[in-house]
Design a protein around this motif. Sequence first.
Motif, PDB file in Angstrom:
ATOM      1  N   GLY A 610       0.716  -1.355   0.086  1.00  0.00           N
ATOM      2  CA  GLY A 610      -0.071  -0.012   0.132  1.00  0.00           C
ATOM      3  C   GLY A 610       0.806   1.311   0.034  1.00  0.00           C
ATOM      4  N   LYS A 611       2.229   1.167   0.083  1.00  0.00           N
ATOM      5  CA  LYS A 611       2.999   2.443   0.089  1.00  0.00           C
ATOM      6  C   LYS A 611       3.776   2.674  -1.151  1.00  0.00           C
ATOM      7  N   ASN A 612       4.029   3.847  -1.705  1.00  0.00           N
ATOM      8  CA  ASN A 612       4.950   3.641  -3.007  1.00  0.00           C
ATOM      9  C   ASN A 612       6.193   4.250  -2.329  1.00  0.00           C
ATOM     10  N   ILE A 613       7.358   3.993  -3.285  1.00  0.00           N
ATOM     11  CA  ILE A 613       8.589   4.326  -2.917  1.00  0.00           C
ATOM     12  C   ILE A 613       8.862   5.468  -2.072  1.00  0.00           C
ATOM     13  N   ASN A 614       8.232   6.838  -2.778  1.00  0.00           N
ATOM     14  CA  ASN A 614       8.353   8.042  -2.110  1.00  0.00           C
ATOM     15  C   ASN A 614       7.843   8.047  -0.592  1.00  0.00           C
ATOM     16  N   GLN A 615       6.526   7.242  -0.674  1.00  0.00           N
ATOM     17  CA  GLN A 615       6.075   7.281   1.019  1.00  0.00           C
ATOM     18  C   GLN A 615       6.861   6.506   1.838  1.00  0.00           C
ATOM     19  N   VAL A 616       7.435   5.275   1.301  1.00  0.00           N
ATOM     20  CA  VAL A 616       8.583   4.736   2.214  1.00  0.00           C
ATOM     21  C   VAL A 616       9.886   5.628   2.513  1.00  0.00           C
ATOM     22  N   LEU A 617      10.184   6.353   1.549  1.00  0.00           N
ATOM     23  CA  LEU A 617      11.501   7.202   2.043  1.00  0.00           C
ATOM     24  C   LEU A 617      11.203   8.346   2.834  1.00  0.00           C
TER      25      LEU A 617
END
Length: 767
Positions: A610-617
Amino acid sequence: MTVGYSGNISDLTSRSAADSHDLIQVRGARENNLTGVSLDIPKRRLTVFTGVSGSGKSSLVFDTIASESRRLINETYAAFIQGFMPSLNRPDVDALHNLSAAIIVDQERMGANARSTVGTATDTYTMLRIVFSRIGTPHIGPAFAFSFNTPQGMCPHCEGLGKVTDIDVDELVDRDLSLNEGTIKAPGYGVDTWPWQIIVASGLFDPDVKLRDYTPAQWEDFLYKSPIKVKLGANNFTYEGLAAKIRRQYLGKDRESMKGQARAFADRAVKLAHCTDCDGTRLNEAARSSRIDGLNIAECSAMQINDLAEFLRKIDAPSVGPVVENLRATLDSLVEIGLGYLSLDRESATLSGGEAQRVKMVRHLNSSLTDVTYVFDEPTAGLHPHDIQRMNGLLLQLRDKGNTVLVVEHKPEMIRIADHVVDLGPGAGAAGGRLCYAGDLDGLRSSGTLTGRYLDHRVRLRETVRRPAGQLQIRGATLHNLRGVDVDIPLGVLTVVTGVAGSGKSSLIHGYVAGREGVVVADQSPIRGSRRSNPATYTGLLDPIRAAFAKANGVKPALFSANSEGACPACKGIGLIYTDLAMMAGVATVCEECEGKRFTPEVLEYTLRGKNINQVLEMPVAEAAEFFTTGPAQAILDRLSAVGLGYLGLGQPLTTLSGGERQRLKLAVHMAKNGTTYVLDEPTTGLHLADVDHLLGLLDRLVDDGNTVIVIEHHQAVMAHADWIIDLGPGAGHDGGQVVFAGTPAELVGSGTSLTALHLRDYVGRP
């Protein structure tokens, strides 16, 4: 919880609301993680801001109050002048009232300008030049004749730098090899190349003889011989000494224009060497010839500041009376602030962050300005408890001149002298940014806040100390002020190296321990890398994150790197567009294409749980640890949490980290190795009192895993927790450089007579 100004300062509490101009009023501050903070700060008082790392202290003090003060001052200049000044954004705050001009005294290094010294940065060298120009004999001219930054005073050979660029011969050749074995390391000089053949054709050397066996005459010819004609086949060539030729090829070129092997060789082999013409003094012969009481200006500049102050007390010449008086006052301030061990010719760039901050502070001690707001960032950094007492006196001196003094600080010694305390928290990052307490010291103690609970907390001496597994020997250490030091550092235990600032701690450990095999140094120096670097890239965490995204979406891992295929083409994965405005300050604006997210829209459509790479970073370490619960990612995140960086964002640029955060990040990278010797330089910098306990637990964990930990530290809690203490001193500079104690903390408390012993004895409550 107490909100707003609730102190017991007698001359403020009796005033009516009509006198609100005596308060800096902050309303609705939301900069970074601040959650609409509102409070009143008394003017012309000393206010200390406390809270855990990442709680919002700097956001409130530096990014809101000081930033808005500077912005408003800049707006008073004409538009033309403003065009040459950096563009400052208005902080995210509803209202700020009753600000005064803010002067920030931070721990930023003083730049890499080789022409800047302690003397030039404090104007003491300028005053010293005036003194020599008036009473020095022989008289050689006005003050600028003694300046190494003007043609009239500088050494013509090194142009006032005291150093000249030269070639490091051991990076140029391998003395254990012959010409036929490829002794020359410079690019383009390999065996059978034309330059190599010309050397052999000179007939001056046997190509099978190793360079270490050359006679002195052959060595001179090989490196420095003047050009001669050489016959090679049917053609004539010119042979010239290798060092002389390489010097001409590399020293006359701009390093930035070199590429590949040439650039790498230049970085290794082109070194700054001591200028023999001026003996490193930077000055020409005329400037060095003028003397006062037998000393020239270079010799005065090389003296320790406390010795120079004593030398100047002997000068009784009416023509320089006021200048000498001002010069002595500034030098005495440097001594009082704990910098008497420095010299005026010390390069500014070599000062630590704490030293740089104190040098900047001296500029303001004798200033005629009053009703100014001075903002300090941990002024106790790098200070022994003995020196903290002197720092406290100087801050109170600034306050008593009618100034407002705002200090971001963790040390209880400084919190205790505050007129007013502002505590932010309760946690870090998203868990912080709230006002937990504002008021006097007694109120803080009874407030129930984390800072209040830990204010009088004491770490006990160890009941039993660990047994060493061996010794790391240092013999005859003479670097800087060390006086032939012999000392054994125990292996497999926690050793704390302490002593007043300038006593020789760093010279001993960085000079004789760092660099040995198996030694890892985690210090506070900047981390090499660009504005693209962040904790995820630096620790290697991004690799398992990219792999997890790639596996979940059936695509290549390269798509999830902002430095590779997935990068936004407009900003090239930085998230910001940097615009160079020539003479004006550059401007950074959020990229409109990706809205600062750094990746292409296509990449942001791929998700992991449910998270994209930007949200994870954008996640802080603590949140990411709950998201990645297995594998290499979890191991790295656990180490980051263990060093107290749970609030740090995975994608936060490394350029925004403090010195203490950089140090803990380096430590997290190396923590996976066992059987290692760790050297930590003041790891308590930037740590809240409660976080120091966590640090001690981390140090114990490292030692219990089979490592050796050597800590350069002043914090009494770390000293008390140590297995072994090495105390240097007894003073600073030439008054230090000796081991005054080596043993357990209990032995130091029981029988030690040094300044460290006195303060540690007081800390643990022993008579």
